[in-house]
Write a protein that holds these residues in place. Sequence first.
Motif, PDB file in Angstrom:
ATOM      1  N   ALA A 250     -19.129 -57.197  47.362  1.00 52.98           N
ATOM      2  CA  ALA A 250     -17.953 -57.472  46.932  1.00 52.98           C
ATOM      3  C   ALA A 250     -17.291 -56.280  46.421  1.00 52.98           C
ATOM      4  N   PRO A 251     -17.091 -55.071  47.572  1.00 50.54           N
ATOM      5  CA  PRO A 251     -16.332 -53.949  46.928  1.00 50.54           C
ATOM      6  C   PRO A 251     -14.934 -54.123  46.306  1.00 50.54           C
ATOM      7  N   LEU A 252     -14.230 -54.806  46.688  1.00 49.20           N
ATOM      8  CA  LEU A 252     -12.630 -55.079  46.740  1.00 49.20           C
ATOM      9  C   LEU A 252     -12.779 -55.868  45.143  1.00 49.20           C
ATOM     10  N   ALA A 253     -13.770 -56.487  44.905  1.00 45.18           N
ATOM     11  CA  ALA A 253     -13.423 -57.145  43.876  1.00 45.18           C
ATOM     12  C   ALA A 253     -13.733 -56.350  42.515  1.00 45.18           C
ATOM     13  N   VAL A 254     -14.879 -55.101  42.589  1.00 47.47           N
ATOM     14  CA  VAL A 254     -15.300 -54.667  41.577  1.00 47.47           C
ATOM     15  C   VAL A 254     -13.935 -53.666  41.798  1.00 47.47           C
ATOM     16  N   LEU A 255     -13.584 -52.682  42.295  1.00 51.53           N
ATOM     17  CA  LEU A 255     -12.501 -51.789  42.589  1.00 51.53           C
ATOM     18  C   LEU A 255     -11.174 -52.089  42.005  1.00 51.53           C
ATOM     19  N   MET A 256     -10.126 -53.592  42.549  1.00 45.89           N
ATOM     20  CA  MET A 256      -9.195 -54.552  41.976  1.00 45.89           C
ATOM     21  C   MET A 256      -8.763 -53.876  40.238  1.00 45.89           C
ATOM     22  N   PRO A 257      -9.505 -54.651  39.564  1.00 43.71           N
ATOM     23  CA  PRO A 257      -9.314 -54.619  38.133  1.00 43.71           C
ATOM     24  C   PRO A 257      -8.927 -53.222  37.357  1.00 43.71           C
ATOM     25  N   GLY A 258     -10.039 -52.206  38.216  1.00 46.72           N
ATOM     26  CA  GLY A 258      -9.765 -50.735  38.027  1.00 46.72           C
ATOM     27  C   GLY A 258      -8.464 -50.438  38.569  1.00 46.72           C
ATOM     28  N   ILE A 259      -7.989 -51.138  39.979  1.00 48.59           N
ATOM     29  CA  ILE A 259      -6.316 -50.581  40.297  1.00 48.59           C
ATOM     30  C   ILE A 259      -5.664 -50.876  38.955  1.00 48.59           C
ATOM     31  N   LEU A 260      -5.826 -52.364  39.143  1.00 41.68           N
ATOM     32  CA  LEU A 260      -4.765 -52.477  37.931  1.00 41.68           C
ATOM     33  C   LEU A 260      -4.838 -51.688  36.484  1.00 41.68           C
ATOM     34  N   ILE A 261      -6.058 -51.549  36.689  1.00 42.52           N
ATOM     35  CA  ILE A 261      -5.927 -51.257  34.708  1.00 42.52           C
ATOM     36  C   ILE A 261      -4.925 -49.369  35.147  1.00 42.52           C
ATOM     37  N   PHE A 262      -5.428 -49.025  36.550  1.00 36.05           N
ATOM     38  CA  PHE A 262      -4.684 -47.556  36.740  1.00 36.05           C
ATOM     39  C   PHE A 262      -3.084 -47.712  36.904  1.00 36.05           C
ATOM     40  N   LEU A 263      -2.563 -48.668  37.524  1.00 36.52           N
ATOM     41  CA  LEU A 263      -1.293 -49.241  37.495  1.00 36.52           C
ATOM     42  C   LEU A 263      -0.956 -48.913  36.579  1.00 36.52           C
ATOM     43  N   LEU A 264      -0.990 -49.858  35.648  1.00 32.39           N
ATOM     44  CA  LEU A 264      -0.481 -49.947  34.490  1.00 32.39           C
ATOM     45  C   LEU A 264      -0.314 -48.635  33.315  1.00 32.39           C
ATOM     46  N   VAL A 265      -1.756 -48.213  33.491  1.00 35.62           N
ATOM     47  CA  VAL A 265      -1.635 -46.707  32.763  1.00 35.62           C
ATOM     48  C   VAL A 265      -0.488 -46.203  33.641  1.00 35.62           C
ATOM     49  N   LEU A 266      -0.550 -45.816  34.614  1.00 28.52           N
ATOM     50  CA  LEU A 266       0.354 -44.978  35.685  1.00 28.52           C
ATOM     51  C   LEU A 266       1.540 -45.448  35.065  1.00 28.52           C
ATOM     52  N   GLY A 267       2.535 -46.589  35.066  1.00 31.07           N
ATOM     53  CA  GLY A 267       3.500 -47.156  34.614  1.00 31.07           C
ATOM     54  C   GLY A 267       4.183 -46.645  33.466  1.00 31.07           C
ATOM     55  N   LEU A 268       3.471 -46.090  32.628  1.00 30.58           N
ATOM     56  CA  LEU A 268       3.348 -46.362  31.541  1.00 30.58           C
ATOM     57  C   LEU A 268       4.064 -44.499  30.979  1.00 30.58           C
ATOM     58  N   GLN A 269       2.932 -43.955  31.789  1.00 32.04           N
ATOM     59  CA  GLN A 269       2.703 -42.409  31.652  1.00 32.04           C
ATOM     60  C   GLN A 269       4.562 -42.307  32.180  1.00 32.04           C
ATOM     61  N   LEU A 270       4.441 -42.667  33.701  1.00 32.09           N
ATOM     62  CA  LEU A 270       5.696 -42.565  34.210  1.00 32.09           C
ATOM     63  C   LEU A 270       7.057 -42.517  33.407  1.00 32.09           C
ATOM     64  N   THR A 271       7.089 -43.584  32.676  1.00 34.12           N
ATOM     65  CA  THR A 271       7.466 -44.343  32.035  1.00 34.12           C
ATOM     66  C   THR A 271       8.279 -42.529  30.752  1.00 34.12           C
ATOM     67  N   ALA A 272       7.145 -42.608  30.351  1.00 35.87           N
ATOM     68  CA  ALA A 272       7.001 -41.956  28.834  1.00 35.87           C
ATOM     69  C   ALA A 272       7.334 -39.963  29.515  1.00 35.87           C
ATOM     70  N   ARG A 273       6.876 -39.805  30.650  1.00 35.29           N
ATOM     71  CA  ARG A 273       6.802 -38.457  31.221  1.00 35.29           C
ATOM     72  C   ARG A 273       8.228 -38.304  31.293  1.00 35.29           C
ATOM     73  N   GLY A 274       9.211 -39.375  31.389  1.00 33.36           N
ATOM     74  CA  GLY A 274      10.450 -38.783  32.331  1.00 33.36           C
ATOM     75  C   GLY A 274      11.390 -38.884  30.987  1.00 33.36           C
ATOM     76  N   GLY A 275      11.045 -38.483  29.628  1.00 33.69           N
ATOM     77  CA  GLY A 275      11.506 -38.361  29.334  1.00 33.69           C
ATOM     78  C   GLY A 275      11.481 -37.269  28.375  1.00 33.69           C
ATOM     79  N   THR A 276      11.029 -36.503  28.616  1.00 29.71           N
ATOM     80  CA  THR A 276      10.201 -34.812  28.208  1.00 29.71           C
ATOM     81  C   THR A 276      10.687 -34.257  29.226  1.00 29.71           C
ATOM     82  N   VAL A 277      10.817 -32.867  28.799  1.00 27.54           N
ATOM     83  CA  VAL A 277      10.503 -31.131  29.859  1.00 27.54           C
ATOM     84  C   VAL A 277       9.626 -30.823  29.358  1.00 27.54           C
ATOM     85  N   ARG A 278       8.702 -30.625  30.492  1.00 19.42           N
ATOM     86  CA  ARG A 278       6.884 -30.010  30.394  1.00 19.42           C
ATOM     87  C   ARG A 278       7.818 -28.677  30.667  1.00 19.42           C
TER      88      ARG A 278
END
Length: 278
Positions: A250-278
């Motif tokens: 069941a490869p999808l069963a293993v990947l789904m929690p990891g994908i959810l963690i990735f999306l959570l952190v990605l959303g937070l990183q995009l929100t954070a980086r949108g406020g500063t100049v790189r």
Amino acid sequence: MTIQMQDLAGTAPLRSDPWPISRRVGLGLLTLLAAFALLGPVLVSADPARQDLSASLAPIGGDFLLGADHYGRSLLARLAHGARLSFGMALLTMLSAAVPGLLLGVLAAWHGGVTERILVALSDIVLALPGLLLVLLLLAFAPGHFLPLYLGLSLSLWVEFFRVARTTTARLLVEPRIEASRLLGFGTFYILRHHVLPEITPLLLTLASFAMGTAILAISTLSAISVGLQPPTPELGSMIVELLPYYAEAPLAVLMPGILIFLLVLGLQLTARGGTVR
């Protein structure tokens, strides 16, 4: 992995556009994930801890919309509860770090002298101790429990809020507009409300996003190595480790929690980086 956020003190000025495309995408993604975390456990009637060995590793579809794990537990229910747990703990940890960090940072810059030296020394002591080590020290007293995990993360993250608040406040206090406000008789709370907080708030919002992302990764990592929250608690990191031996079936069963963690952190990183100049 180390618990360390970017120090925003002394960074470039904020963009003139407070809502760039990256921040909008991040907030949109976080809104969807927050809705899933809040409404998922309510709308999904399945008990995330209920076992049905006859449905072990059931595929997607049928009685299980996203399949079942090796104990026959609904993956959709466990993912929804896991998202709520990660989001809730990250938000609580961030608030517990941000509030004292902000207050102590402003206090240190405002009073200076001995008060500032003591608070700076305290922050240096915390910085000298690796964040995960601090969490592990507290978890040693009550392994697998929520309170030491929450306290350890909060104690390791407040320093960044303190440093940014102190540096920004100290810079603002020497500006002519602050001196003029004092000469005109405006009090401390007026100056803080109208001059200091409007300057600090954008930086703190960015730091808050980084802090929540750090907390989510730390919670998942500690649970994955069996020193954080323990099964059958539906925590995303422990779900990955539990299902890893069944990757071939069941490869999808293993990947789904990891994908959810990735999306959570990605959303937070995009929100954070949108406020500063790189």
